[in-house]
Every structure is written in C-alpha cells, then in structure tokens.
Motif scaffolding. Structure first.
Motif, short mmCIF file in Angstrom:
data_model
loop_
_atom_site.label_atom_id
_atom_site.label_comp_id
_atom_site.label_asym_id
_atom_site.label_seq_id
_atom_site.Cartn_x
_atom_site.Cartn_y
_atom_site.Cartn_z
N SER A 1 0.83 -1.21 0.00
CA SER A 1 0.00 0.00 0.00
C SER A 1 0.86 1.26 0.00
O SER A 1 0.51 2.27 -0.62
N TYR A 2 1.98 1.19 0.69
CA TYR A 2 2.93 2.30 0.69
C TYR A 2 3.38 2.60 -0.74
O TYR A 2 3.38 3.76 -1.18
N LYS A 3 3.73 1.55 -1.47
CA LYS A 3 4.24 1.75 -2.83
C LYS A 3 3.15 2.26 -3.77
O LYS A 3 3.40 3.13 -4.61
N ILE A 4 1.93 1.73 -3.62
CA ILE A 4 0.82 2.20 -4.45
C ILE A 4 0.55 3.68 -4.20
O ILE A 4 0.34 4.46 -5.13
N THR A 5 0.57 4.07 -2.94
CA THR A 5 0.26 5.45 -2.58
C THR A 5 1.33 6.41 -3.09
O THR A 5 1.02 7.54 -3.50
N ARG A 6 2.58 5.97 -3.10
CA ARG A 6 3.65 6.83 -3.62
C ARG A 6 3.42 7.14 -5.10
O ARG A 6 3.69 8.24 -5.57
N VAL A 14 1.74 11.23 -9.25
CA VAL A 14 0.81 11.69 -10.29
C VAL A 14 0.12 12.97 -9.86
O VAL A 14 0.00 13.93 -10.63
N GLY A 15 -0.33 13.03 -8.60
CA GLY A 15 -1.02 14.21 -8.11
C GLY A 15 -0.14 15.44 -8.09
O GLY A 15 -0.58 16.55 -8.44
N THR A 16 1.11 15.26 -7.71
CA THR A 16 2.06 16.38 -7.65
C THR A 16 2.31 16.95 -9.04
O THR A 16 2.30 18.18 -9.24
N ILE A 17 2.52 16.06 -9.99
CA ILE A 17 2.78 16.52 -11.37
C ILE A 17 1.54 17.21 -11.95
O ILE A 17 1.63 18.28 -12.56
N VAL A 30 -0.64 5.97 4.80
CA VAL A 30 -0.39 7.21 5.54
C VAL A 30 1.11 7.43 5.76
O VAL A 30 1.54 8.57 5.94
N MET A 31 1.90 6.37 5.69
CA MET A 31 3.36 6.52 5.80
C MET A 31 3.97 7.01 4.49
O MET A 31 5.07 7.53 4.47
N ALA A 32 3.21 6.86 3.39
CA ALA A 32 3.75 7.21 2.08
C ALA A 32 3.44 8.63 1.68
O ALA A 32 4.12 9.21 0.84
N CYS A 33 2.41 9.22 2.28
CA CYS A 33 1.96 10.53 1.83
C CYS A 33 1.27 11.25 2.98
O CYS A 33 0.44 10.66 3.68
N ILE A 44 -5.56 15.72 -2.04
CA ILE A 44 -5.28 14.49 -1.30
C ILE A 44 -5.10 13.30 -2.24
O ILE A 44 -5.46 13.35 -3.42
N VAL A 45 -4.52 12.24 -1.68
CA VAL A 45 -4.55 10.92 -2.31
C VAL A 45 -5.54 10.07 -1.53
O VAL A 45 -5.42 9.93 -0.31
N ASP A 46 -6.54 9.55 -2.23
CA ASP A 46 -7.45 8.58 -1.64
C ASP A 46 -6.89 7.21 -1.99
O ASP A 46 -6.87 6.82 -3.15
N LEU A 47 -6.40 6.50 -0.97
CA LEU A 47 -5.66 5.28 -1.24
C LEU A 47 -6.55 4.03 -1.23
O LEU A 47 -6.11 2.94 -0.90
N SER A 48 -7.78 4.20 -1.61
CA SER A 48 -8.72 3.07 -1.60
C SER A 48 -8.34 2.00 -2.62
O SER A 48 -7.88 2.30 -3.72
N LEU A 49 -8.57 0.74 -2.24
CA LEU A 49 -8.48 -0.36 -3.18
C LEU A 49 -9.81 -0.42 -3.93
O LEU A 49 -10.82 -0.87 -3.40
#
Length: 451
Positions: free
Chosen positions: A246-251, A256-259, A318-321, A270-275
């Motif tokens: 999940s950490y890697k997916i969120t990164r 993408v959001g930053t760019i 939450v550790m990734a972003c 925000i990033v919504d990290l839902s599966l």
C-alpha cells in the motif's frame, strides 16, 4: 530513495497486476457562480468549469504517456448544486444540463456534485434539488448525484431517508431502457467527506479551496499478487505485506497528483488510497480476502479479514503521503468486483453480510442490484441501517442500490466497463414502512458530544 528494483517492480505491477490511478478529479468551487437569475447562474457554472478544467484531460494523458501509469478516469467534482440553486427560481435540472455540457466540452467521463447536504434538515434549495434528481440523471450522460442524510454529530434525518427511497426507485424507473443506470449514479451518504475523488459520490466541499486536484489510486490485483508469495505467513505477516504494498501504491498516486497539480496550476489536495476493484480478472477485493484464507468471500470470517485489510491499507498509505483523505481503505462494490459477483451468484454473499462488512470497509453498500418490485420504504430502511452504522462508528457509509425494474432474484443487470454486471440479490420481505414513515430525526449518539 528510488532504486532499480522499485522501478522494475512498479512496471510489473502495471503490466501484470492491474495497478492504475483510478481517477484524477478536479474539484471546483461554484460559490462565485451564484445568481438570482438561473440562466445566468448556469452559464457561469459552464464557463467556470470549462475554464478551470480545460487542460485536465490533456495533462492526464501526458502524465500517462510519460510515466507509463494508466490513469483510467479524469473527472470533476463541484460545490453541491443545492447551495448554488437556492438563490434561483426555476428547476435545478438546468444546472445538471450545464454540468453535463461542461463535462462533454472538457472531455471528462463523469462530473459529481448534483448534491444536497441535509443531515439535520432541509434549507432553501434542498428539497427542490432532491426531487429533481431522477429527471436530472435521466436527462444527462455524465452527471452524478449524492445526498448526505446523516452524521455522527447531527444524527440521521429520517424525513430525508424516506424521501431518498422513493428517489432511488424513480431514478431506476426513468432509466429502465438503460438497465436502470440512473440509480447507479446516485449515492446516499452518512458522514460524507468533502474531498472524495470517487464517483458517484464526489462533490467539492465548501471548506475546500477554489480549485484543487485529488487522486484516487487502486490496486487490488497488486495486493493479491503480493500475498500469493506468502502462502504460509501468519496474519501479522500478511498485514505487514499489505502495508508495504500500500505504501508503494500510494507513492505512485502522490507522484501523479504532484505533477498534475504543477501543470494545471492548482493546489494538490489528497490521495485517496482506496483499493477500488473492477470486473477485470485479477482486480478484485474479494479475491484478496480469499487469498488470505477464505474459501469464498461472504463466508464466516469475511468481516475480520476485511477489517485487517482496510487497516493495513490505511497504515501503509499514511506513511507514504501526508496528504491522505477521501474515503481511503477497501471498496466492496458488488457489480464492479469479479469476486463479489461470483460470491453473490453462488449465494455465499448476501446483503446482510455485506452490511456487516461495511462496518469495517471504506464506504458501504455499493452497486447492489435488488429486485425491481422492492418498495421505496424498504430502500429507505436499507439506507437507515447503513447510515446508523456510519453514525455510531464515526465513519463514512453510503448506499448505492439499483432496483432492477422488471427483474427478480436470479437475473442480472449488465452495464459493461467499470460498472460491470450485478446479480439481483434477495431482500427481506417484511415491511419497515411504519418505522420509516414516523419521520423526524434519529438523535446523534452520546459520543458525538466531544466539545
């Protein structure tokens, strides 16, 4: 620090395990479009959306090509239209048509925000908008609608709950020639959030900035593939694997959001990290639960597995972003998840079990097809039950049910694409009509008194 292994692993996730960015959603405030003349207000809405989002699709496609990461949807959410339409005389459906026209002009696939927020009662514009939802959804292609009928702080507006049961039925009836798809574009919330990038429930909250970009990531297939490598791990080890992936997916979502934020010149939200699953093979939350050890999703133990999955996804993300928001966790839409579809068809997964699962998942009863003769009061009772789970547990819950007009248990509705197909699921026959028709306000729970 990024290394070669991480890059190669991400490429494999994209190619083999259905990793994608499910959506980049631009939130746009329409508060400065309010006008007492409804035609002028609608023109302002169209102009603002097409100005702010004119490059959204182009930028999304550029990022896809440059990074090699699929971005499945480019979408827009706007200020709840009931707020904008309150100053006008005339049908709020005109706003839906303006939104739909703007969505087509800029090329997004869906636009959300034909919405009303009524957890404690109705203010000017709310009732008119709610009553107009069936016509608005039937006469547009890309507009999505939502109504928030309760919260932990306020309790549940039972009058709104009663109203929404009838609205859902009418949405299905007005779009029976489209497999009742109107009801699939309508969500009823408790504890709705202001920065949700996912449809059909996205709207741009009044506490958000004038314009921003929110990202919704996905990746059930990636999680399942990772778990396959640890067939003998204990449940603590399984949780750790999920957190790591999940950490890697969120990164990826944050990148993408930053760019997108930089190129569009608007803040990154925000990033919504839902599966978020799809009907595609290998992209199912139900299959993750089965990989953990269930013979079939819906059997005893399903709620515990889902609780662990949801918690691990959030901890890893939450550790990734630092910009986590939206709904974040695991979605369990029936029609959009190949494993859920199979479980429902086999009888292992019933609506009562789904309701139990919503106490620990991201949202609620999502994309569930019910018999076409289901009374409006029964639909309202389903909404009330789900809202109670959200209210008591201080979490977002929602209901998106589709009455399959003319169909019964054993048949199905098929929309294709990301929406998939939904088997008609059985409901209880006993009535809750007297309860629903009492009206009034279900009081907020004691733990709402936190000030």
């Amino acid at each position: 620090m990024i290394n070669v292994y991480d890059i190669l692993e991400t490429i494999r996730m994209i190619q083999d395990d259905c990793l994608d960015i499910r959506t980049i959603t631009m939130g746009i405030s329409l508060l400065d479009c309010i006008d007492s003349d409804i035609d002028k207000a609608c023109e302002k809405v169209y102009e603002k959306i097409t100005t702010k989002a004119k490059d959204l699709v182009k930028v999304g496609e550029q990022i896809e090509k440059e990074l090699g990461i699929p971005i499945i949807n480019k979408r827009i959410s706007v200020t709840p239209i009931a707020i904008i339409s309150a100053a006008c005389k005339g049908s709020p459906v005109k706003f839906a048509h303006a939104m739909d026209r703007a969505a087509k002009t800029v090329g997004v696939n869906l636009i959300g925000g034909y919405s009303a927020l009524v957890p404690k009662g109705f203010s000017a514009g709310d009732v008119e908008l709610i009553k107009s939802i069936p016509e608005a959804l039937a006469s547009t292609e890309r507009v999505c609608s939502s109504v928030n009928i309760g919260s932990t702080k306020t309790g549940i507006n039972l009058d709104a709950v009663k109203m929404m049961g009838g609205i859902i039925r009418e949405c299905a009836e007005k779009t029976v020639d489209q497999a009742c798809f109107g009801a699939a574009k309508l969500v009823v919330f408790c504890n709705a959030v202001e920065d949700n990038p996912f449809m059909a429930g996205a709207f741009h909250g009044v506490g958000e900035p004038d314009c921003m970009i929110n990202v919704g990531v996905s990746g059930p297939g990636v999680v399942r593939a990772a778990l396959k490598k640890y067939p003998d791990a204990d449940i603590t080890g399984i949780a750790d694997v999920i957190k790591e992936i999940s950490y890697k997916i969120t990164r990826v979502g944050q990148l993408v959001g930053t760019i997108a934020s930089e190129r569009l010149g608007v803040p990154f939200g925000i990033v919504d990290l839902s599966l978020a699953p799809t009907p595609a093979v290998g992209d199912s939350v139900a299959h993750i639960l089965e990989e953990i050890g269930l013979e079939k999703c819906g059997t005893h133990g399903t709620t515990a597995c889902l609780a662990m999955l949801n918690d691990a996804v959030k901890k890893g993300g939450v550790m990734a972003c630092s910009r986590i928001g939206g709904l974040s966790g695991a979605f369990i839409p029936v029609s959009e998840d190949a494993g859920m579809i199979a479980a429902a068809k086999s009888g292992a997964l019933c609506i009562e079990k789904l309701e139990a699962m919503t106490a620990v998942c991201s949202v609620g009863l999502d994309m569930i097809v019910v018999p076409g003769d289901t009374p409006a009061d029964t639909l309202s009772a389903i909404i009330a039950d789900e809202a109670a789970i959200g209210m008591v547990n201080c979490k977002t819950t929602a209901v998106r049910v589709i009455p399959a007009i003319g169909k019964d248990v054993g048949e199905e509705l098929d929309w294709g694409g990301l929406f998939g197909c939904g088997p008609v699921m059985p409901l209880k026959k006993e009535s809750a009509s007297k309860f629903i028709n009492r009206g009034g306000q279900i009081p907020a729970p004691l733990h709402s008194l936190k000030n």
